[in-house]
Design an enzyme around this catalytic site. Sequence first.
Site, mmCIF file in Angstrom:
data_model
loop_
_atom_site.group_PDB
_atom_site.id
_atom_site.type_symbol
_atom_site.label_atom_id
_atom_site.label_comp_id
_atom_site.label_asym_id
_atom_site.label_seq_id
_atom_site.Cartn_x
_atom_site.Cartn_y
_atom_site.Cartn_z
ATOM 1 N N SER A 1 9.762 79.593 44.601
ATOM 2 C CA SER A 1 8.805 78.803 43.832
ATOM 3 C C SER A 1 8.433 77.547 44.622
ATOM 4 O O SER A 1 7.953 77.647 45.746
ATOM 5 C CB SER A 1 9.392 78.493 42.449
ATOM 6 N N ASP B 1 5.769 88.220 37.411
ATOM 7 C CA ASP B 1 6.070 86.898 37.957
ATOM 8 C C ASP B 1 4.925 85.913 37.722
ATOM 9 O O ASP B 1 3.753 86.304 37.656
ATOM 10 C CB ASP B 1 6.271 87.082 39.473
ATOM 11 N N HIS C 1 10.083 85.594 37.375
ATOM 12 C CA HIS C 1 9.979 84.579 38.412
ATOM 13 C C HIS C 1 11.249 84.406 39.261
ATOM 14 O O HIS C 1 11.202 83.740 40.282
ATOM 15 C CB HIS C 1 9.603 83.248 37.766
#
Length: 293
Positions: A104, A244, A271
């Site tokens: 991320s 995601d 995610h």
Amino acid sequence: MKITEGYMPFKGYQTYYRIVGECREGKKPLILMHGGPGSTHNYFEVLDQLAEDGRALIMYDQLGCGNSYVDNRPDLWNQETWTEELIALREHLGLKEVHLLGQSWGGMLALSYVCDKKPEGVKSLILSSTLPSSKLWAEEQHRMIRFMPQEMQEAIAHAEETGNYDDEAYLKANEEFMMRHCAGTPDPEGPECLTREKKSGSESYVTAWGPNEFTPLGNLRDFEYRDQLGDIKEPALVISGINDLCTPVVAKTMYDGIPNAKWELFRYSRHACFVEETEKYIQIVRDWMNEND
């Protein structure tokens, strides 16, 4: 397995790090950069097993969260601070050759680091559920919002129009969105590192990113590296989940743009693929690093 914990002096504060295992000859260490900003290293502990075949893992809490918690310093919550921290950590621990895994926001940090700083000794990049462009990310989140119930779409739109992100209808809609595409409540019977109490860096998140995943209003709102992906020399493994926040469009943008890239799409993940499909993730990342040492 040997675990070493320590602190690095940084900007008058301290950055916490955790090292799992030791490197055998020929195997380069892996630095893991967590998301957020402000998420902490905790969830990466599900990957400790990666160290079992003779490779050190270096996890750390970026300044502003976890064991590196600092608050009331909004001037520090920006790309420059966390890039300087990564550079300082490599120097502090003598990490001349490394693999980098960023999830991320951590992947954004990895991308900007190799594109802007062109560091020596990076053997490979593992770009896990991340993004090369805040604009593209926001567009894709808003596309997914259109699959939510109409009243939730309206609650989100109203919050964005008014700037009021405390409304109960919006909070319910955002919770539903995150459950679909990020993560749900951790299983109390699951790994301890996922349920452990932690100090999240909410100030750093809001300052750098914004109020939620689909409205980048912070100082990372103009994060844009799509045009620089073609300059990346390091081999890159792009990882994403089918549901995601990092949609297949976002992942494919990185896969198409980086010259020496491979893409692994996880069928049953949101995610945090390493949490939802841990064994597969470990095997893929282990094989990748062995190929690129």
